[in-house]
Design an enzyme around this catalytic site. Structure first.
Site, mmCIF file in Angstrom:
data_model
loop_
_atom_site.group_PDB
_atom_site.id
_atom_site.type_symbol
_atom_site.label_atom_id
_atom_site.label_comp_id
_atom_site.label_asym_id
_atom_site.label_seq_id
_atom_site.Cartn_x
_atom_site.Cartn_y
_atom_site.Cartn_z
ATOM 1 N N HIS A 27 0.855 -1.202 0.000
ATOM 2 C CA HIS A 27 0.000 0.000 0.000
ATOM 3 C C HIS A 27 0.880 1.236 0.000
ATOM 4 O O HIS A 27 1.278 1.738 1.050
ATOM 5 C CB HIS A 27 -0.923 -0.045 1.226
ATOM 6 N N HIS B 294 1.257 4.885 -2.356
ATOM 7 C CA HIS B 294 0.900 5.772 -3.471
ATOM 8 C C HIS B 294 2.207 6.404 -3.932
ATOM 9 O O HIS B 294 2.832 7.134 -3.151
ATOM 10 C CB HIS B 294 -0.081 6.846 -3.012
ATOM 11 N N HIS C 229 -9.723 1.425 -0.938
ATOM 12 C CA HIS C 229 -9.560 1.997 0.392
ATOM 13 C C HIS C 229 -10.939 1.956 1.056
ATOM 14 O O HIS C 229 -11.935 2.375 0.437
ATOM 15 C CB HIS C 229 -9.109 3.454 0.289
ATOM 16 N N GLU D 114 -10.920 3.690 6.386
ATOM 17 C CA GLU D 114 -9.803 4.521 6.842
ATOM 18 C C GLU D 114 -10.413 5.646 7.664
ATOM 19 O O GLU D 114 -10.141 5.804 8.844
ATOM 20 C CB GLU D 114 -9.027 5.082 5.640
ATOM 21 N N ASP E 76 1.820 3.917 2.890
ATOM 22 C CA ASP E 76 0.808 4.815 2.313
ATOM 23 C C ASP E 76 1.432 5.997 1.548
ATOM 24 O O ASP E 76 1.554 5.930 0.322
ATOM 25 C CB ASP E 76 -0.149 5.300 3.419
ATOM 26 N N ASP E 77 1.809 7.052 2.270
ATOM 27 C CA ASP E 77 2.389 8.259 1.642
ATOM 28 C C ASP E 77 3.584 8.717 2.475
ATOM 29 O O ASP E 77 3.513 9.725 3.189
ATOM 30 C CB ASP E 77 1.328 9.376 1.591
#
Ligand code: HPA
Ligand code: ZN
Length: 337
Positions: A16, A18, A196, A199, A277-278
């Protein structure tokens, strides 16, 4: 061996991520300058200081602003290569990364440009760093289903370049049901499906991702824990949840790491794994995310190994590659002092 070293050297997979969320401020400034774009910040430090989020949307506003400087194939290559070389240094052996094509086509960058740059860096990493990969195209859920269909049409000539589709961006008010027909079509095309869910949105969105979108994997999924029957079902289905602890903290979806749901998930037998994630926005890549949950929840080596194993089993790597990744993990666990 200290637990930090154990985590650093533990063979890991990331499911996961991005790629636009791995855009570090220093690289963002360098690419902006190369493209003759001025950022609304005086310095890398000023930009980093703006990364003070109150919720998902406050992050997404900066995330979309940040990706605006990406224009050429080289930009996307540099972005992806920076992430992959960091992952090689963190013992990450396999990655499955999202890109948001609509975040680029919306501002006039041709569909093929990000795809080519990202894919070239992934292929180089496979050859030079031994990191295997899958690529996933994510639809922006704040946009319409029709716009999603138009993006799918642009993507189909390149269908061999990516294994599946995801659903990201603003969750609340954009339920899975909004994309039922698009996901039916993607399933018929043979793509792996993920979304997603849970969340920021409610447990119902996790249920609908399963029942309406019929996903193969859930991204985040945290709030399924608020509905015991649903959590039990996620465990029984063996459905992989790609959990992102540092993201949960920075977006205020979890206020206290000692209360993070990853531990109750493991206790219930849910196939949860750890992801970043980020990472450029949330301040941690893979090892830092493992460390966060280990510090906060006092996880054992066996539990850390289970998280890594859940990632491998939940991946879309070939059966042969999965066996290799599992063997590497077994050997590490058996040999670590
Ligand atoms: N949630 C939803 N959409 C996103 C995220 C996220 O954490 N990161 C990038 N797009
Ligand atoms: Zn995400």
């Amino acid at each position: 061996m200290t637990i930090d070293t154990y985590i650093a050297d533990l063979p890991k997979v990331e499911l996961h991520l991005h790629i636009e969320g791995s855009f570090e401020p220093a690289l963002m400034f360098a690419i902006a300058e190369r493209n003759g774009i001025s950022l609304p910040y005086e310095s890398v430090y000023a930009l980093q200081s703006a990364y003070n989020f109150s919720d998902l949307q406050s992050f997404l506003d900066l995330y979309y602003q940040g990706m605006n400087v990406l224009q050429t194939e080289q930009d996307y290559y540099d972005l992806t290569w920076a992430y992959l070389s960091k992952m090689a240094a963190q013992s990450v052996q396999h990655v499955e990364i999202f890109w948001d094509p609509q975040g680029h086509t919306e501002r006039g960058v041709a569909f093929e440009i990000p795809l080519r740059g990202i894919k070239a860096a992934l292929n180089t990493a496979q050859a030079e760093l031994g990191i295997s990969h899958q690529l996933i195209m994510s639809f922006l859920r704040h946009m319409s289903e029709e716009e999603g269909f138009a993006t799918l049409e642009q993507a189909l000539p390149h269908r061999d370049a990516f294994i599946g589709v995801g659903l990201d961006s603003s969750e609340r008010g954009n339920p899975p049901e909004k994309f039922r027909r698009l996901f039916d079509r993607c399933r018929a095309e043979g793509f792996k499906l993920m979304a997603h869910a849970g969340e920021e949105g409610p447990a119902d969105y996790v249920r609908d991702a399963i029942d309406v979108l019929k996903v193969d994997r859930i991204d985040h999924g945290n709030r399924c824990m608020e509905d015991p029957d649903l959590a039990r079902r996620v465990a029984d289905l063996g459905l992989c949840l790609t959990v992102c602890p540092q993201s949960n903290m920075r977006l205020k979806n979890c206020l206290d790491i000692t209360q993070h749901p990853i531990k109750p998930m493991l206790d219930l037998g849910i196939a949860a794994c750890i992801n970043s994630d980020d990472p450029a926005y949330f301040g941690g890549y893979m090892s830092e995310n493992y460390q966060l949950v280990q510090d906060g929840l006092g996880l054992s080596r066996a539990e850390l190994g289970q998280l890594a194993r859940n990632g491998i089993n939940g991946s879309f790597a070939s059966a042969e590659r999965k066996a290799e990744l599992l063997a590497n993990l077994d050997a590490y666990e058996a040999g670590a002092a």
